[in-house]
Design an enzyme around this catalytic site. Sequence first.
Site, PDB file in Angstrom:
ATOM      1  CG  ASP A   1       1.856   9.691   6.581  1.00  0.00           C
ATOM      2  OD1 ASP A   1       2.037   9.311   7.836  1.00  0.00           O
ATOM      3  OD2 ASP A   1       2.056   8.974   5.610  1.00  0.00           O
ATOM      4  NE  ARG A   2      -1.303   5.561   9.320  1.00  0.00           N
ATOM      5  CZ  ARG A   2      -1.996   4.378   9.253  1.00  0.00           C
ATOM      6  NH1 ARG A   2      -2.446   4.134  10.341  1.00  0.00           N
ATOM      7  NH2 ARG A   2      -1.713   3.720   8.297  1.00  0.00           N
TER       8      ARG A   2
ATOM      9  CG  ASP B   1       5.173   8.682   7.629  1.00  0.00           C
ATOM     10  OD1 ASP B   1       4.414   8.200   8.650  1.00  0.00           O
ATOM     11  OD2 ASP B   1       4.997   8.407   6.566  1.00  0.00           O
TER      12      ASP B   1
ATOM     13  CE  LYS C   1      -1.390   8.230   6.062  1.00  0.00           C
ATOM     14  NZ  LYS C   1      -1.149   7.223   5.020  1.00  0.00           N
TER      15      LYS C   1
ATOM     16  NE  ARG D   1      -5.497  -2.287   7.623  1.00  0.00           N
ATOM     17  CZ  ARG D   1      -4.661  -2.255   8.351  1.00  0.00           C
ATOM     18  NH1 ARG D   1      -5.212  -2.626   9.626  1.00  0.00           N
ATOM     19  NH2 ARG D   1      -3.485  -1.970   8.238  1.00  0.00           N
TER      20      ARG D   1
ATOM     21  CG  ASP E   1       1.925   8.125  11.147  1.00  0.00           C
ATOM     22  OD1 ASP E   1       2.297   9.052  10.809  1.00  0.00           O
ATOM     23  OD2 ASP E   1       2.186   7.335  10.148  1.00  0.00           O
TER      24      ASP E   1
ATOM     25  CD  GLU F   1      -6.003   6.285   2.725  1.00  0.00           C
ATOM     26  OE1 GLU F   1      -6.065   5.080   2.469  1.00  0.00           O
ATOM     27  OE2 GLU F   1      -4.732   6.678   3.006  1.00  0.00           O
ATOM     28  CD  GLU F   2      -9.698   3.211   7.517  1.00  0.00           C
ATOM     29  OE1 GLU F   2      -9.693   2.787   8.607  1.00  0.00           O
ATOM     30  OE2 GLU F   2      -8.808   2.760   6.655  1.00  0.00           O
TER      31      GLU F   2
ATOM     32  CB  SER G   1       4.308   4.525   7.917  1.00  0.00           C
ATOM     33  OG  SER G   1       3.224   5.652   8.050  1.00  0.00           O
TER      34      SER G   1
ATOM     35  CE  LYS H   1       5.873   7.317   0.929  1.00  0.00           C
ATOM     36  NZ  LYS H   1       4.519   7.761   1.322  1.00  0.00           N
TER      37      LYS H   1
ATOM     38  CB  THR I   1      -0.891   0.239   1.222  1.00  0.00           C
ATOM     39  OG1 THR I   1      -1.506  -1.253   1.367  1.00  0.00           O
ATOM     40  CG2 THR I   1      -1.861   1.103   1.139  1.00  0.00           C
TER      41      THR I   1
HETATM   42  C1  VG1 Z   1      -2.837   1.234   5.809  1.00  0.00           C
HETATM   43  C2  VG1 Z   1      -4.098   2.102   5.752  1.00  0.00           C
HETATM   44  C3  VG1 Z   1      -4.304   2.931   4.633  1.00  0.00           C
HETATM   45  C4  VG1 Z   1      -2.942   3.709   4.602  1.00  0.00           C
HETATM   46  C5  VG1 Z   1      -1.685   2.920   4.593  1.00  0.00           C
HETATM   47  C6  VG1 Z   1      -0.241   3.807   4.669  1.00  0.00           C
HETATM   48  O1  VG1 Z   1      -2.807   0.487   4.723  1.00  0.00           O
HETATM   49  O2  VG1 Z   1      -5.112   1.171   5.573  1.00  0.00           O
HETATM   50  O3  VG1 Z   1      -5.372   3.670   4.656  1.00  0.00           O
HETATM   51  O4  VG1 Z   1      -3.050   4.649   3.317  1.00  0.00           O
HETATM   52  O5  VG1 Z   1      -1.388   2.223   5.713  1.00  0.00           O
HETATM   53  O6  VG1 Z   1      -0.525   4.777   5.812  1.00  0.00           O
HETATM   54  P1  VG1 Z   1      -3.091  -1.013   4.609  1.00  0.00           P
HETATM   55  O7  VG1 Z   1      -2.850  -1.815   3.394  1.00  0.00           O
HETATM   56  O8  VG1 Z   1      -2.471  -1.638   5.715  1.00  0.00           O
HETATM   57  O9  VG1 Z   1      -4.657  -1.136   5.131  1.00  0.00           O
HETATM   58  V1  VG1 Z   1       0.950   5.102   6.489  1.00  0.00           V
HETATM   59  O10 VG1 Z   1       0.859   6.149   7.503  1.00  0.00           O
HETATM   60  O11 VG1 Z   1       1.620   3.627   6.684  1.00  0.00           O
HETATM   61  O12 VG1 Z   1       1.960   5.851   5.251  1.00  0.00           O
HETATM   62 CO    CO Z   2       2.651   7.300   8.031  1.00  0.00          CO
END
Ligand code: VG1
Ligand code: CO
Length: 543
Positions: free
Chosen positions: A281-282, A279, A376, A496, A277, A363-364, A113, A126, A18
């Site tokens: 971004d959250r 990095d 983000k 999930r 978080d 995103e949620e 992250s 990344k 992701t």
């Molecule tokens: C998770 C979240 C997704 C987010 C991704 C990266 O992915 O659900 O919404 O974009 O992490 O976020 P997954 O595939 O584990 O559901 V971060 O803060 O790791 O850059």
């Molecule tokens: Co992050």
Amino acid sequence: MAVLRFATTPFLDQKPGTSGLRKKVTTFSQPHYLENFVQAIFNAVPALKGGLLVVGGDGRYFNDGAIQTLLRMAAANGVGKVIVGRHGLLSTPAASLLIRRHGAVGGIILSASHNPGGPEGDFGIKFNAANGGPAPERLTEAMHAASQVLQCFYCCDNQDIDLGSLGRSQLETMQVEVIDPVADYAGLMQTLVDFDAIRDWLRAGHRVRLDALHAVGGPYAVKLFEDLLGATLGSVRNAAPQADFAGEHPDPNPVHCAGLVAHMMGAGAADFAAAFDGDADRNMILGRGCVVTPSDSLAILAANARTLPQFRDGLPGVARSMPTSRAVDAVAARLGFDCYETPTGWKYFGNLLDAGRIALCGEESYGTGASHVREKDGIWAALAWLNLLAVRRQPVAEIVREHWASYGRHCYSRHDYEGLPLAAGEAVMATLRGKLAALPGQMVHGLQVSLADDFSYTDPVDGTVSGQQGIRVALADGSRAVFRLSGTGTEGATLRVYLERYLADVAQHAQPAQAALAEVARFAAQLGEIEAHTGRVRADVVT
Ligand code: VG1
Ligand code: CO
């Protein structure tokens, strides 16, 4: 100093998920593992030769050595110039900004992250493209393909570069510029948010608490909230980045930030709190006595967009990832702008932002962002909320309640089943896929299903189709269950299950989310035959 060519053999598992390639530190520590993937990036992005590359990371364990390797390899691969944050630090949104501002070919962000760090923890790498956003699928596929046929990598044999002091140096033909990781970002924020209004609000005696979770957000938060906005010293907690995040899980949700939640529920609570978080971004947004769900946060920011100088002229449109609640859809419908539904992962917002179709998205999973960068942005989200509080002069909880009263409440929760055997996770998804066709229009486990599909997304800008992005099951009463497997984990599979229920009646709004969602949760567990496939009676992490 010389450029050396090293023979190597491919690793078969270098497939970005992701958000980049994420593996255990122990995996990345194998000889050539990091080098192979970095070389695959250079092979997949030939424009880096002679071009500008931005480099930084979240400061986690393994970053320091990895950055030195990366710089040696960048020089050996003919990169023209590298801009790198001091001590190798850059938050993900700051890296996105620097790529855009300096017209870089791209950036490499070293971060896993929200995943834990340390020798037993996770590491990640990344690539972000020239628009500042995460590499689109075709590029990550090209990197994966390059990694599969790799025969050699190139590396210089120089000493470590001093990343502790600002300034320029030379590595072979490559220029290295070490910059202040915070300065550009802090400057940008002041053009988007009304700092004077927030200063007044703080001077009126309001208190804030920002938790950087011992990660890279600390220096950004101290600069913005304490130095520039004048919040009391110490308002930023856990501000010094540590390589192992002090042994904690740098994931801003109510489970991993139980202490912050307890503070905000207690007698001496601040007026506003946020956590970020690994990095940065959250974001998680909290008020006195309340935690704002990320889906509601997005909807509330959309409904109040014009309070923010950045959105003075209104929003062209918004977007949310598919599992994110439809609270923002209700706002878009009423206020008359478009709302897009994209697959999980920030990379899918890039084209919509680039084309000017949207200016706000989320995103949620505690991710909120806007058109100022292509990632983000946790610190920005907290600033946008403070701007909102400074304008509306109401407590967070009251703003949320009024929003629900006006639009209805989209109760929301995510149930994660972590560390499953891969086969068990896949069995749940296969079971669901097998049932899909027969579901629509049927009464199933006591509930009426209106729609059921495996989400497929056609990018409205470039027509790219992304299939199998998660199972959606919508119920006739407006509830919904969504199922997917995580693409960021490093151990087994994480299932999930995303649950949502729409409550129009204001008399029902005060009930706890889990109580309101109990029936949808039972339905989802039965439909996916989760206990039979996984042996789990309940989820490991409920947020
Ligand atoms: C998770 C979240 C997704 C987010 C991704 C990266 O992915 O659900 O919404 O974009 O992490 O976020 P997954 O595939 O584990 O559901 V971060 O803060 O790791 O850059
Ligand atoms: Co992050």
